[in-house]
Scaffold this motif. Structure first.
Motif, PDB file in Angstrom:
ATOM      1  N   MET A  60       0.853  -1.202   0.000  1.00  0.00           N
ATOM      2  CA  MET A  60       0.000   0.000   0.000  1.00  0.00           C
ATOM      3  C   MET A  60       0.876   1.235   0.000  1.00  0.00           C
ATOM      4  SD  MET A  60      -1.334   0.110   3.903  1.00  0.00           S
ATOM      5  CE  MET A  60      -0.184   0.217   5.248  1.00  0.00           C
TER       6      MET A  60
ATOM      7  N   GLU B 136      -5.213   9.645   1.190  1.00  0.00           N
ATOM      8  CA  GLU B 136      -5.730   8.283   1.308  1.00  0.00           C
ATOM      9  C   GLU B 136      -4.742   7.263   0.757  1.00  0.00           C
ATOM     10  OE1 GLU B 136     -10.432   9.425   0.809  1.00  0.00           O
ATOM     11  OE2 GLU B 136      -9.696   7.417   0.396  1.00  0.00           O
ATOM     12  N   ILE B 137      -4.837   6.082   1.315  1.00  0.00           N
ATOM     13  CA  ILE B 137      -3.993   4.978   0.848  1.00  0.00           C
ATOM     14  C   ILE B 137      -4.520   4.494  -0.492  1.00  0.00           C
ATOM     15  CG2 ILE B 137      -3.344   2.585   1.320  1.00  0.00           C
ATOM     16  CD1 ILE B 137      -3.692   3.312   4.326  1.00  0.00           C
ATOM     17  N   GLU B 138      -3.592   4.209  -1.394  1.00  0.00           N
ATOM     18  CA  GLU B 138      -3.997   3.714  -2.707  1.00  0.00           C
ATOM     19  C   GLU B 138      -4.175   2.200  -2.620  1.00  0.00           C
ATOM     20  OE1 GLU B 138      -1.137   3.816  -6.024  1.00  0.00           O
ATOM     21  OE2 GLU B 138      -2.611   5.051  -7.070  1.00  0.00           O
ATOM     22  N   ASP B 139      -5.353   1.762  -2.135  1.00  0.00           N
ATOM     23  CA  ASP B 139      -5.563   0.324  -1.997  1.00  0.00           C
ATOM     24  C   ASP B 139      -6.143  -0.249  -3.292  1.00  0.00           C
ATOM     25  OD1 ASP B 139      -8.619   0.363   0.087  1.00  0.00           O
ATOM     26  OD2 ASP B 139      -8.217   1.083  -1.948  1.00  0.00           O
ATOM     27  N   GLU B 140      -6.380  -1.566  -3.301  1.00  0.00           N
ATOM     28  CA  GLU B 140      -6.785  -2.224  -4.550  1.00  0.00           C
ATOM     29  C   GLU B 140      -8.132  -1.708  -5.053  1.00  0.00           C
ATOM     30  OE1 GLU B 140      -6.920  -6.427  -3.215  1.00  0.00           O
ATOM     31  OE2 GLU B 140      -9.092  -6.205  -3.340  1.00  0.00           O
ATOM     32  N   ARG B 141      -9.009  -1.321  -4.129  1.00  0.00           N
ATOM     33  CA  ARG B 141     -10.330  -0.844  -4.551  1.00  0.00           C
ATOM     34  C   ARG B 141     -10.213   0.499  -5.268  1.00  0.00           C
ATOM     35  NH1 ARG B 141     -14.779   1.951  -2.409  1.00  0.00           N
ATOM     36  NH2 ARG B 141     -13.581   2.520  -0.582  1.00  0.00           N
TER      37      ARG B 141
ATOM     38  N   GLU C 284      -8.751  -0.158  -8.705  1.00  0.00           N
ATOM     39  CA  GLU C 284      -9.772  -0.744  -9.586  1.00  0.00           C
ATOM     40  C   GLU C 284     -10.771   0.318 -10.036  1.00  0.00           C
ATOM     41  OE1 GLU C 284     -11.477  -4.470  -8.135  1.00  0.00           O
ATOM     42  OE2 GLU C 284     -13.417  -3.796  -8.918  1.00  0.00           O
TER      43      GLU C 284
ATOM     44  N   ASN D 225      -5.858  -1.335   8.700  1.00  0.00           N
ATOM     45  CA  ASN D 225      -4.418  -1.103   8.844  1.00  0.00           C
ATOM     46  C   ASN D 225      -3.629  -2.411   8.802  1.00  0.00           C
ATOM     47  OD1 ASN D 225      -4.647   1.656   9.048  1.00  0.00           O
ATOM     48  ND2 ASN D 225      -4.818   1.642  11.285  1.00  0.00           N
TER      49      ASN D 225
ATOM     50  N   GLY E 153      -3.777  -3.543   5.127  1.00  0.00           N
ATOM     51  CA  GLY E 153      -3.245  -2.572   4.166  1.00  0.00           C
ATOM     52  C   GLY E 153      -4.252  -1.975   3.206  1.00  0.00           C
ATOM     53  N   VAL E 154      -5.484  -1.788   3.665  1.00  0.00           N
ATOM     54  CA  VAL E 154      -6.483  -1.118   2.828  1.00  0.00           C
ATOM     55  C   VAL E 154      -7.109   0.010   3.638  1.00  0.00           C
ATOM     56  CG1 VAL E 154      -6.997  -3.163   1.449  1.00  0.00           C
ATOM     57  CG2 VAL E 154      -8.352  -2.701   3.501  1.00  0.00           C
ATOM     58  N   ARG E 155      -8.040   0.744   3.003  1.00  0.00           N
ATOM     59  CA  ARG E 155      -8.706   1.831   3.703  1.00  0.00           C
ATOM     60  C   ARG E 155      -9.896   1.307   4.512  1.00  0.00           C
ATOM     61  NH1 ARG E 155     -10.371   5.367  -1.087  1.00  0.00           N
ATOM     62  NH2 ARG E 155     -10.524   3.307  -2.035  1.00  0.00           N
TER      63      ARG E 155
ATOM     64  N   GLU F  17     -12.825   2.379   4.494  1.00  0.00           N
ATOM     65  CA  GLU F  17     -14.032   2.284   3.654  1.00  0.00           C
ATOM     66  C   GLU F  17     -14.092   0.960   2.904  1.00  0.00           C
ATOM     67  OE1 GLU F  17     -12.969   6.696   3.800  1.00  0.00           O
ATOM     68  OE2 GLU F  17     -11.897   4.798   3.579  1.00  0.00           O
ATOM     69  N   THR F  18     -12.934   0.438   2.543  1.00  0.00           N
ATOM     70  CA  THR F  18     -12.896  -0.843   1.830  1.00  0.00           C
ATOM     71  C   THR F  18     -13.402  -1.963   2.737  1.00  0.00           C
ATOM     72  OG1 THR F  18     -11.060  -0.071   0.465  1.00  0.00           O
ATOM     73  CG2 THR F  18     -11.382  -2.449   0.593  1.00  0.00           C
TER      74      THR F  18
ATOM     75  N   ARG G 253     -17.111  -1.654   2.840  1.00  0.00           N
ATOM     76  CA  ARG G 253     -17.740  -2.178   1.624  1.00  0.00           C
ATOM     77  C   ARG G 253     -17.763  -3.703   1.642  1.00  0.00           C
ATOM     78  NH1 ARG G 253     -19.099   2.536   0.331  1.00  0.00           N
ATOM     79  NH2 ARG G 253     -18.120   3.796  -1.268  1.00  0.00           N
TER      80      ARG G 253
ATOM     81  N   TYR H 257     -18.260  -5.132  -2.557  1.00  0.00           N
ATOM     82  CA  TYR H 257     -16.998  -5.141  -3.284  1.00  0.00           C
ATOM     83  C   TYR H 257     -16.450  -6.563  -3.308  1.00  0.00           C
ATOM     84  CZ  TYR H 257     -12.009  -4.414  -4.080  1.00  0.00           C
ATOM     85  OH  TYR H 257     -10.738  -4.494  -4.565  1.00  0.00           O
ATOM     86  N   ASN H 258     -15.906  -6.954  -4.465  1.00  0.00           N
ATOM     87  CA  ASN H 258     -15.259  -8.265  -4.587  1.00  0.00           C
ATOM     88  C   ASN H 258     -13.777  -8.117  -4.290  1.00  0.00           C
ATOM     89  OD1 ASN H 258     -16.967 -10.373  -5.199  1.00  0.00           O
ATOM     90  ND2 ASN H 258     -17.058  -9.880  -7.386  1.00  0.00           N
ATOM     91  N   PRO H 259     -13.299  -8.663  -3.177  1.00  0.00           N
ATOM     92  CA  PRO H 259     -11.873  -8.507  -2.870  1.00  0.00           C
ATOM     93  C   PRO H 259     -11.022  -9.378  -3.781  1.00  0.00           C
ATOM     94  CG  PRO H 259     -12.881 -10.003  -1.294  1.00  0.00           C
ATOM     95  CD  PRO H 259     -13.985  -9.503  -2.188  1.00  0.00           C
ATOM     96  N   SER H 260      -9.763  -8.984  -3.929  1.00  0.00           N
ATOM     97  CA  SER H 260      -8.832  -9.856  -4.640  1.00  0.00           C
ATOM     98  C   SER H 260      -8.551 -11.069  -3.755  1.00  0.00           C
ATOM     99  CB  SER H 260      -7.523  -9.120  -4.925  1.00  0.00           C
ATOM    100  OG  SER H 260      -6.856  -8.845  -3.704  1.00  0.00           O
TER     101      SER H 260
ATOM    102  N   LEU I 161      -6.243 -10.158  -0.864  1.00  0.00           N
ATOM    103  CA  LEU I 161      -6.890  -9.418   0.215  1.00  0.00           C
ATOM    104  C   LEU I 161      -7.760 -10.351   1.045  1.00  0.00           C
ATOM    105  CD1 LEU I 161      -7.519  -6.828   1.728  1.00  0.00           C
ATOM    106  CD2 LEU I 161      -9.258  -6.300   0.016  1.00  0.00           C
TER     107      LEU I 161
END
Lengths: 132, 67
Positions: free
Chosen positions: A1, A53-58, A61, B24, B27-29, B31-32, B35, B41-44, B47
């Motif tokens: 990330m 903001e963190i550049e996550d996979e969502r 995409e 944290n 390693g995502v936000r 909001e993810t 979701r 949302y379809n996670p990889s 993830l």
């Protein structure tokens, strides 16, 4: 990330350079019309909202999806306007009958089309990411 | 819209983690995670595996797809 690339808060103001394209409309250097593409910098207004903001996979995409939609739409609109402008409008609008004016018209449409694609990409990224 | 039932919230609460803390860890936000909990949302695969490892539960129990 990783965090987003640093975008300065007022970077979107570079979009006003787009007005320099007006010079190309009235002087003997039509390629200056491509300055209209600088209007695309107004997209930084939306990009700045992701600054911290963190550049996550969502987000990645959503950005790819927004870019795909924006550029497909923009290319379609550009081609449609050029086709209509150089055929139907040419018959109706006297200034468009000269080759030089058609050249300027096409350059303007391409530049605006690029700016529109940039703006739409940023806006759609924000919209896809934040919608409920 | 992905078509699965998400049990993520249930297992997250069992581990006493907030959305922010879980975000944290993997390693995502935040909001993810939100979701994902609402099955929006379809996670990889990566993830999904990371979340399953963080919550000490299998992926199949976290995300239940309709047959």
């Amino acid at each position: 990330m990783k965090k987003q690339k640093k975008i300065r808060k007022y970077e979107w103001l570079l979009g006003f350079l787009g007005f320099a394209g007006l010079y190309g409309m009235f002087d003997n250097n039509p390629p200056e019309i491509l300055f209209f593409a600088f209007f695309g910098f107004f997209s930084r207004f939306w990009d700045y909202k992701f600054q911290n903001e963190i550049e996550d996979e969502r987000l990645i995409e959503n950005r790819y999806r927004a870019t795909s939609v924006a550029f497909k739409s923009s290319f379609s609109i550009v081609l449609l306007i050029i086709a209509v402008g150089c055929t139907i409008l040419r018959a109706l609008v006297k200034p468009l009958r000269s080759l030089e004016n058609q050249y300027k018209f096409i350059l303007a449409v391409i530049a605006f089309g690029f700016a529109f694609a940039m703006l739409l990409t940023s806006y759609l990224t924000y919209r896809f990411d934040k919608k409920d | 819209m992905p078509e699965y039932k998400s049990n993520l919230k249930e297992y997250r609460i069992k581990m006493n983690l907030t959305q922010e803390e879980l975000a944290n860890i993997v390693g995502v936000r935040r909001e993810t995670i939100g979701r994902l909990e609402n099955a929006q949302y379809n996670p990889s695969l990566k993830l999904a595996v990371d979340i399953a490892k963080a919550l000490h539960v299998s992926i199949e129990k976290l995300f239940v797809f309709d047959e």
